[in-house]
Write an enzyme that holds these catalytic residues in place. Structure first.
Site, PDB file in Angstrom:
ATOM      1  N   THR A 130      48.878  49.877 -35.884  1.00  0.00           N
ATOM      2  CA  THR A 130      49.403  50.293 -34.887  1.00  0.00           C
ATOM      3  C   THR A 130      49.853  49.300 -33.581  1.00  0.00           C
ATOM      4  O   THR A 130      50.826  49.485 -33.072  1.00  0.00           O
ATOM      5  CB  THR A 130      48.664  51.599 -34.432  1.00  0.00           C
ATOM      6  OG1 THR A 130      48.353  52.632 -35.322  1.00  0.00           O
ATOM      7  CG2 THR A 130      49.186  52.383 -33.085  1.00  0.00           C
ATOM      8  N   GLY A 173      37.465  52.928 -38.512  1.00  0.00           N
ATOM      9  CA  GLY A 173      38.936  52.908 -38.683  1.00  0.00           C
ATOM     10  C   GLY A 173      39.371  51.960 -39.682  1.00  0.00           C
ATOM     11  O   GLY A 173      38.988  50.870 -39.799  1.00  0.00           O
ATOM     12  N   ASP A 174      40.627  52.082 -40.165  1.00  0.00           N
ATOM     13  CA  ASP A 174      41.294  51.040 -40.912  1.00  0.00           C
ATOM     14  C   ASP A 174      40.529  50.913 -42.490  1.00  0.00           C
ATOM     15  O   ASP A 174      40.652  49.655 -42.594  1.00  0.00           O
ATOM     16  CB  ASP A 174      41.438  49.795 -40.081  1.00  0.00           C
ATOM     17  CG  ASP A 174      42.188  50.097 -38.836  1.00  0.00           C
ATOM     18  OD1 ASP A 174      43.183  50.624 -38.709  1.00  0.00           O
ATOM     19  OD2 ASP A 174      41.466  49.654 -37.816  1.00  0.00           O
ATOM     20  N   HIS A 179      48.187  54.109 -41.067  1.00  0.00           N
ATOM     21  CA  HIS A 179      47.844  53.794 -42.591  1.00  0.00           C
ATOM     22  C   HIS A 179      48.954  52.966 -43.305  1.00  0.00           C
ATOM     23  O   HIS A 179      50.077  53.313 -43.210  1.00  0.00           O
ATOM     24  CB  HIS A 179      47.852  55.427 -42.950  1.00  0.00           C
ATOM     25  CG  HIS A 179      46.677  56.049 -42.412  1.00  0.00           C
ATOM     26  ND1 HIS A 179      46.681  57.435 -42.540  1.00  0.00           N
ATOM     27  CD2 HIS A 179      45.649  55.893 -41.806  1.00  0.00           C
ATOM     28  CE1 HIS A 179      45.575  58.083 -41.916  1.00  0.00           C
ATOM     29  NE2 HIS A 179      45.151  57.069 -41.575  1.00  0.00           N
ATOM     30  N   LYS A 214      42.060  54.413 -45.834  1.00  0.00           N
ATOM     31  CA  LYS A 214      42.390  55.785 -46.165  1.00  0.00           C
ATOM     32  C   LYS A 214      43.717  56.012 -46.730  1.00  0.00           C
ATOM     33  O   LYS A 214      43.856  57.076 -47.631  1.00  0.00           O
ATOM     34  CB  LYS A 214      41.872  56.812 -44.880  1.00  0.00           C
ATOM     35  CG  LYS A 214      40.551  56.631 -44.346  1.00  0.00           C
ATOM     36  CD  LYS A 214      40.442  57.638 -43.131  1.00  0.00           C
ATOM     37  CE  LYS A 214      41.119  57.065 -41.982  1.00  0.00           C
ATOM     38  NZ  LYS A 214      40.601  55.753 -41.201  1.00  0.00           N
ATOM     39  N   GLY A 256      48.983  45.782 -33.659  1.00  0.00           N
ATOM     40  CA  GLY A 256      48.914  44.285 -34.034  1.00  0.00           C
ATOM     41  C   GLY A 256      48.028  43.399 -33.607  1.00  0.00           C
ATOM     42  O   GLY A 256      48.045  42.289 -33.987  1.00  0.00           O
ATOM     43  N   ARG A 257      46.819  44.156 -32.904  1.00  0.00           N
ATOM     44  CA  ARG A 257      45.703  43.356 -32.288  1.00  0.00           C
ATOM     45  C   ARG A 257      44.909  42.778 -33.419  1.00  0.00           C
ATOM     46  O   ARG A 257      44.725  43.605 -34.413  1.00  0.00           O
ATOM     47  CB  ARG A 257      44.624  44.337 -31.727  1.00  0.00           C
ATOM     48  CG  ARG A 257      45.175  44.912 -30.068  1.00  0.00           C
ATOM     49  CD  ARG A 257      44.408  45.644 -29.450  1.00  0.00           C
ATOM     50  NE  ARG A 257      44.284  46.979 -29.935  1.00  0.00           N
ATOM     51  CZ  ARG A 257      43.649  48.017 -29.651  1.00  0.00           C
ATOM     52  NH1 ARG A 257      42.950  47.924 -28.351  1.00  0.00           N
ATOM     53  NH2 ARG A 257      43.780  49.175 -30.205  1.00  0.00           N
TER      54      ARG A 257
END
Ligand code: IMP
Length: 448
Positions: free
Chosen positions: A324, A22-23, A51, A26, A326-327
């Site tokens: 989403t 992810g991230d 996104h 895209k 902030g981690r």
């Protein structure tokens, strides 16, 4: 960045999917190629996706909204395979409209399932239970299982509700208050009993308030709700082209990712058919998006993970904090074994390599080209989490690159070592790099 001439083939519909955890960027890839298409279609996931796209110096963080919403004239379709939080999609639409973005192209499938507060509550409580473990009195080891590290957006419980059927609410049901109220009431009763029984101290869910908010949201969403399966097929019949936007990523795919540390949907292109009603045979090409390194949020194996000043450097330069949640994201070297596996599962026909600018300035770049497990070397990815936990990465070293990577307009403008790095990726994965991203802005893109 000049767009290539339009392709008029009847199979020019395209998919964009993430090849890592992810991230990968895209959202930006979709934003760049959306002008070649007539609709951008989400087929999986929900508001767990994040996104970010930078247009005209402004950063837009999209969760449920298809990234194509930022391209005027392109329809933004939320397919039946997405789990929709109606309050969230309305908040995103309001936020975008306040910034002057025209959202009139938004269309939501009447068959998409609704994420409700009981799902979010259950998501959090399941995570708390996993973190706590069964406890010694039940013969277990406290905390042994450990949480998945979900985004707590209710994704897993909403997909489970869909498969369980009786208490699920679909977007079309938002317009039928009678059955909706009953399903919400029973869904909340079930969760309230479950939460009491496992001894978690939470406010009971208020079914009345939840149903009222959903009915109100349905009322506002009504003009966007339609049968998207017919809509998409009518568009294809009229010679229009679709861009399928995969949310989350292949290594988080519920079937083909690092189970159980995955999300609950089919994030690879294999999810397009069930998630939209458009058969795979209509997808002409598949763009696999990958970063020049690896990141992951949440728990689960990540063979090339770094815990060093290089990780800090990449995290800071690459702004590697979850869109989403902030981690801070976990950071590691590029895992080509994983990328090749994902390219295979998706049938990737081209690659989009992002964050190439972030590695600039490092003396040395490592890429993982094999794993070692129990003294054996393998080039196969191991999508089972317990097996993948046991591998050691085998790295190849490449010289770093400096220079002004961000202002390159053609691939040949990049420093020679950066070009060699890209060629190594192509030769290992066996798929050409078609797009190179050298900065967050739309313009910082090389179409090769
Ligand atoms: P869930 O999708 O909220 O259930 O989370 C399951 C796992 O997938 C967690 O490790 C999340 O951090 C991860 N995840 C879900 N969506 C994304 C995404 O869009 N980018 C990165 N990780 C994600």
């Amino acid at each position: 960045m000049t767009q290539p001439s339009p392709d008029n083939s009847p199979f020019r519909s395209q998919a964009v999917v993430g090849l890592q955890w992810g991230d990968e960027g895209k959202g930006k890839a979709v934003d760049v190629i959306a002008p070649r298409h007539d609709a951008v279609v989400r087929y999986n996931g929900g508001a767990n996706a994040g996104h970010s796209v930078v247009v005209g110096g402004e950063r837009f963080a999209l969760h449920l909204m298809p990234s194509g919403i930022l391209t005027p004239g392109v329809k933004a379709v939320i397919g039946n395979g997405v789990v929709v939080d109606p309050i969230q999609i309305l908040a995103e639409r309001d936020g975008l409209e306040a910034k002057g973005v025209d959202c009139s192209g938004l269309v939501v499938s009447d068959r998409a399932h609704v994420v409700m507060p009981q799902h979010k509550a259950e998501d959090g409580i399941r995570e708390a239970l996993l973190a706590r473990g069964v406890g010694e009195q039940s013969g277990g080891e406290p905390g042994r299982l450990g949480e998945i590290g979900t985004t707590r957006r209710g994704i897993g419980p909403a997909y489970a509700e869909k498969v369980n059927r009786g208490l699920a609410v679909r977007v079309g049901d938002l317009l039928r208050p009678g059955t909706l109220v009953e399903r919400v009431a029973l869904g909340c009763e079930l969760r309230n009993a479950m939460f009491r029984d496992v001894g978690v101290d939470v406010e009971p869910l208020d079914a009345h308030a939840i149903a009222a908010a959903l009915i109100e949201a349905g009322d506002r969403l009504k003009p966007c709700i339609t049968d998207t399966v017919y809509l998409l097929h009518e568009m294809l019949a009229a010679g229009k082209s679709l861009l399928f936007e995969g949310a989350n990523a292949t290594l988080l795919d519920v079937d083909h990712g690092t189970y159980p540390y995955v999300t609950s949907s089919s994030c690879s292109v294999l999810g397009i058919g069930p998630g939209t009603g458009v058969p795979a045979s209509r997808v002409g090409s598949v763009l696999g998006v990958m970063k020049a390194y690896t990141t992951r949020v949440g728990a689960g194996p990540m063979p090339t993970e770094l815990d060093s000043p290089v990780a800090e450097h990449i995290r800071e330069v690459g702004r590697e904090y979850g869109t989403t949640t902030g981690r801070p994201r976990r950071v590691g070297w590029l895992d080509l074994v994983a990328a090749k596996y994902s390219a295979m599962v998706n049938g990737a026909t081209g690659l989009c390599l992002t964050m190439v600018d972030v590695l600039a300035g490092l003396d040395e770049i490592l890429v993982c080209t094999a794993y070692e497990m129990d003294g054996e070397r393998t080039e196969r990815f191991l999508p089972d989490a317990e097996s993948l936990e046991r591998v050691r990465p085998v790295f190849e070293s490449m010289p770093g690159y400096g220079g002004d990577v961000g202002s390159a307009e053609r691939r040949t403008d990049l420093p020679a070592n950066a070009q060699a790095f890209i060629e190594r990726i192509e030769s290992f994965v066996g798929v050409p790099v078609e797009i190179i991203s050298v900065g967050p802005e739309r313009e910082k893109t090389i179409l090769s």
